[in-house]
Design a protein around this motif. Sequence first.
Motif, short mmCIF file in Angstrom:
data_model
loop_
_atom_site.label_atom_id
_atom_site.label_comp_id
_atom_site.label_asym_id
_atom_site.label_seq_id
_atom_site.Cartn_x
_atom_site.Cartn_y
_atom_site.Cartn_z
N ALA A 58 0.83 -1.21 0.00
CA ALA A 58 0.00 0.00 0.00
C ALA A 58 0.86 1.25 0.00
N ALA A 59 0.30 2.30 -0.58
CA ALA A 59 0.85 3.65 -0.47
C ALA A 59 -0.24 4.53 0.13
N VAL A 60 0.15 5.49 0.96
CA VAL A 60 -0.83 6.35 1.62
C VAL A 60 -0.46 7.81 1.42
N GLY A 61 -1.43 8.60 1.00
CA GLY A 61 -1.18 10.02 0.77
C GLY A 61 -2.49 10.75 0.53
N TRP A 62 -2.39 11.98 0.06
CA TRP A 62 -3.59 12.80 -0.13
C TRP A 62 -3.58 13.39 -1.54
N HIS A 63 -4.64 13.12 -2.28
CA HIS A 63 -4.74 13.54 -3.68
C HIS A 63 -4.91 15.05 -3.78
N PRO A 64 -4.24 15.69 -4.75
CA PRO A 64 -4.33 17.14 -4.85
C PRO A 64 -5.73 17.68 -5.14
N VAL A 65 -6.55 16.92 -5.86
CA VAL A 65 -7.91 17.39 -6.13
C VAL A 65 -8.66 17.63 -4.83
N ASP A 66 -8.37 16.81 -3.82
CA ASP A 66 -9.06 16.91 -2.53
C ASP A 66 -8.22 17.61 -1.47
N ALA A 67 -7.21 18.36 -1.89
CA ALA A 67 -6.31 19.01 -0.93
C ALA A 67 -7.05 19.90 0.05
N VAL A 68 -8.11 20.53 -0.41
CA VAL A 68 -8.87 21.45 0.43
C VAL A 68 -9.50 20.73 1.62
N ASP A 69 -9.66 19.41 1.53
CA ASP A 69 -10.29 18.65 2.60
C ASP A 69 -9.30 18.14 3.65
N MET A 70 -8.00 18.21 3.37
CA MET A 70 -7.03 17.61 4.29
C MET A 70 -6.79 18.50 5.50
N THR A 71 -6.77 17.87 6.68
CA THR A 71 -6.52 18.57 7.94
C THR A 71 -5.16 18.16 8.50
N ASP A 72 -4.72 18.88 9.53
CA ASP A 72 -3.47 18.51 10.20
C ASP A 72 -3.59 17.12 10.81
N GLU A 73 -4.80 16.78 11.26
CA GLU A 73 -5.02 15.44 11.83
C GLU A 73 -4.84 14.37 10.76
N ASP A 74 -5.27 14.65 9.54
CA ASP A 74 -5.07 13.70 8.45
C ASP A 74 -3.58 13.48 8.18
N LEU A 75 -2.82 14.56 8.22
CA LEU A 75 -1.38 14.45 7.98
C LEU A 75 -0.73 13.61 9.09
N ASP A 76 -1.14 13.83 10.33
CA ASP A 76 -0.63 13.02 11.44
C ASP A 76 -1.00 11.55 11.26
N TRP A 77 -2.19 11.32 10.76
CA TRP A 77 -2.67 9.95 10.52
C TRP A 77 -1.80 9.26 9.47
N PHE A 111 0.91 19.66 -0.81
CA PHE A 111 2.01 18.95 -1.48
C PHE A 111 3.30 19.13 -0.68
N ARG A 112 3.61 20.35 -0.29
CA ARG A 112 4.83 20.62 0.48
C ARG A 112 4.82 19.84 1.81
N LYS A 113 3.69 19.86 2.46
CA LYS A 113 3.59 19.18 3.75
C LYS A 113 3.83 17.67 3.61
N GLN A 114 3.33 17.10 2.53
CA GLN A 114 3.50 15.66 2.34
C GLN A 114 4.95 15.31 1.96
#
Length: 258
Positions: A58-77, A111-114
């Motif tokens: 598996a790979a885990v990350g956050w798609h740029p189309v949905d970047a507006v939905d990502m929270t700091d908690e998601d990044l910690d997750w 993107f930078r945060k990831q």
Amino acid sequence: MLFDTHVHLNADQFFEDREETIQRAFDAGVNYMVVVGFDRQTIPLAIEIAEQHDTIYAAVGWHPVDAVDMTDEDLDWIEELSGHPKVVAIGEMGLDYHWDKSPRDVQKDVFRKQIALAKKVNMPIIIHNREATEDIMELLQEEKASEIGGIMHCYNDSAEYVQRFLDMNFYISLGGPVTFKNATLPKDVAVEVPLDRLLVETDAPFLAPHPNRGKRNEPAYVKLVAEKIAELREMPFGELSDVTTKNALEFFNIEKKS
């Protein structure tokens, strides 16, 4: 032996026949796969599928189309999940200027945060790029992404950019579009990419290769991608398959399983 380096078996399109789809891939000689999770819904299922199969990861990350939905908690997750034994990369991440759900400045920030997270946990990254090549390149350089390296997923840019990505410690992954009759860019790239930096993928259920274009894609079809690249490079299919699998195993730091 083949390695589908980017597949979305966690997509709704596989809800009813996921296990049958996986078995078809194994039967077609696709020994390895990486299932990519990109939001709150798809990430847990990517890991679940990987846990159920010895040679699926598996790979885990956050798609740029949905970047507006990502929270700091998601990044910690995502950081927490990066320690899972079946997680082999962070992504997909990047920039997508085709859709307008997430403003560009928000996409760049996420993107930078990831990238920073991937460097923190020392994992490679998987890049989604749609109509944003120069900005992608600039951000990768600014954030020193070459320190961890990554994959330019489903590469569909001109061959002139290839060397610049290679210089930043990136691999080039080609999918279904390389088989499309009217697609010149991926065909040019398929010949130009150094063999030791080439990967293959499906991005299933999207971008099914010819002759299945327009239908649901699935990981078994990565064989069609590899066959076309071997044809374009004028080399045996078996050699192309073995080399791209070796490249993927090394990139994802996976021990080969018999």
